[in-house]
Design an enzyme around this catalytic site. Sequence first.
Site, PDB file in Angstrom:
ATOM      1  N   TYR A 152     -15.775  14.608 -17.944  1.00 32.51           N
ATOM      2  CA  TYR A 152     -16.255  13.229 -17.863  1.00 32.51           C
ATOM      3  C   TYR A 152     -17.407  13.173 -16.861  1.00 32.51           C
ATOM      4  O   TYR A 152     -17.363  13.796 -15.798  1.00 32.51           O
ATOM      5  CB  TYR A 152     -15.108  12.315 -17.453  1.00 32.51           C
ATOM      6  CG  TYR A 152     -15.519  10.917 -17.078  1.00 32.51           C
ATOM      7  CD1 TYR A 152     -16.291  10.139 -17.936  1.00 32.51           C
ATOM      8  CD2 TYR A 152     -15.132  10.373 -15.861  1.00 32.51           C
ATOM      9  CE1 TYR A 152     -16.671   8.857 -17.586  1.00 32.51           C
ATOM     10  CE2 TYR A 152     -15.502   9.081 -15.505  1.00 32.51           C
ATOM     11  CZ  TYR A 152     -16.275   8.338 -16.368  1.00 32.51           C
ATOM     12  OH  TYR A 152     -16.651   7.070 -16.025  1.00 32.51           O
ATOM     13  N   ARG A 164       0.823  -1.212   0.000  1.00 32.91           N
ATOM     14  CA  ARG A 164       0.000   0.000   0.000  1.00 32.91           C
ATOM     15  C   ARG A 164       0.860   1.266   0.000  1.00 32.91           C
ATOM     16  O   ARG A 164       0.386   2.340  -0.337  1.00 32.91           O
ATOM     17  CB  ARG A 164      -0.955  -0.032   1.202  1.00 32.91           C
ATOM     18  CG  ARG A 164      -2.089   0.947   1.118  1.00 32.91           C
ATOM     19  CD  ARG A 164      -3.376   0.430   1.788  1.00 32.91           C
ATOM     20  NE  ARG A 164      -3.189  -0.247   3.051  1.00 32.91           N
ATOM     21  CZ  ARG A 164      -3.064   0.380   4.243  1.00 32.91           C
ATOM     22  NH1 ARG A 164      -3.086   1.691   4.303  1.00 32.91           N
ATOM     23  NH2 ARG A 164      -2.921  -0.329   5.344  1.00 32.91           N
ATOM     24  N   ASP A 197      -7.316  17.365 -17.192  1.00 33.32           N
ATOM     25  CA  ASP A 197      -7.554  15.982 -17.586  1.00 33.32           C
ATOM     26  C   ASP A 197      -7.061  15.834 -19.015  1.00 33.32           C
ATOM     27  O   ASP A 197      -7.646  16.376 -19.953  1.00 33.32           O
ATOM     28  CB  ASP A 197      -9.046  15.653 -17.476  1.00 33.32           C
ATOM     29  CG  ASP A 197      -9.333  14.168 -17.695  1.00 33.32           C
ATOM     30  OD1 ASP A 197      -8.594  13.524 -18.461  1.00 33.32           O
ATOM     31  OD2 ASP A 197     -10.312  13.667 -17.119  1.00 33.32           O
ATOM     32  N   LYS A 227      -7.545   4.228 -20.517  1.00 31.46           N
ATOM     33  CA  LYS A 227      -7.809   4.555 -21.910  1.00 31.46           C
ATOM     34  C   LYS A 227      -6.540   4.398 -22.761  1.00 31.46           C
ATOM     35  O   LYS A 227      -6.043   3.292 -22.936  1.00 31.46           O
ATOM     36  CB  LYS A 227      -8.390   5.956 -21.996  1.00 31.46           C
ATOM     37  CG  LYS A 227      -9.520   6.244 -20.994  1.00 31.46           C
ATOM     38  CD  LYS A 227     -10.664   5.262 -21.070  1.00 31.46           C
ATOM     39  CE  LYS A 227     -11.918   5.701 -20.312  1.00 31.46           C
ATOM     40  NZ  LYS A 227     -11.791   5.845 -18.856  1.00 31.46           N
TER      41      LYS A 227
END
Length: 391
Positions: free
Chosen positions: A122, A68, A187, A212
């Site tokens: 988005y 983590r 973004d 993507k």
Amino acid sequence: MDTRRTTRALATEAVHAGRDDLAGLGLHAPPIDLSTTYPSYDSRAEAARIDAFATTGAEPDGPPVYGRLGNPTVARFETALARLEGTESAVAFASGMAALSAVLLVRGSMGLRHVVAVRPLYGCSDHLLTAGLLGSEVTWTDPAGVADALRPDTGLVLVESPANPTLAEIDLRAVAHACGSVPLLVDNTFATPVLQRPVEQGARLVLHSATKYLGGHGDVLAGVVACDEEFAGRLRQVRFATGGVLHPLAGYLLLRGLSTLPIRVRAASANAAELAARLAADPRVAKVHYPRIGGAMVAFEVHGDPHAVIAGVRLITPAVSLGSVDSLIQHPASISHRIVDADDRRGAGVSDRLLRLSVGLEDVEDLWSDLDQALGARSARPARPEAMAQG
């Protein structure tokens, strides 16, 4: 660690960044480290390293501590992406939304919960801000209104360019100037660093849904923020506390995806530009959106039923997401932006007749043949000269 370099071309960095040490290790392909924990016989030294991480969020020196806190395979991808975006660091997350959430939590922890944002974004990013799920408050504005929308508690200005799904473009340099000392987050999912590097235009933070184009094959879910090392340290602390970590196998796939990113983006962009031109001249299409910057995304509004087009494709896949080697088409008002209030959605230019096409690497004639039959019979309606609308 500062990962920035200016001596190698982007195509070279895409292939070699994050792999520079492999030959010295006697390896050619990067290893996948699947360990969740790591042995340490010196608990005092381990405590000191954990204390240092808690103070600054800097990556611990020496061997890994716990999955983590960080992972060597994921770190290779982070190094490579930072090189491509021209930033000091990058921090990877389990998804793009986890990455955006971490940025909001970092600023919110400093009492800076107000966000200035420009639509469209988005759909889930829009919803996260509008619903105040992380305690944030948002002011929506156009690019010219950013400076006037800033408040003493503004922690972030958020834009997406080209925007999802209309492909509207923003003058990033002008917006960055208007932000003053407030960090600008861009973004950059649609453009990728192949077409645009926002930090060169004044942005402090660059967000990717790495699911993507960075992955590029529709088989990995991830997000990443490229930024300076100071902000990266805070992001790592949030990632550690919230657990939004990226799996090592995903890190490996993303690093592999970056190696072909430039050639994939350029080839798909050539296909998209050709399809945008054909759609703009087609009497069945009311309007085409294609950005001046180029890219592999095309949005178009049809005169007829957009749902019939979705149902009619045979080669192109009717599915959400984008940026894969194969072409995908979806109806934003029904899926990706359904969660956005209908009036806000339409006000941002997301009409009910808009379709979003992610163009892949298939032969362009095959793609056009599929679109042509899915659009249905041609009518006598003449093509309009204003059919092509750029960003």
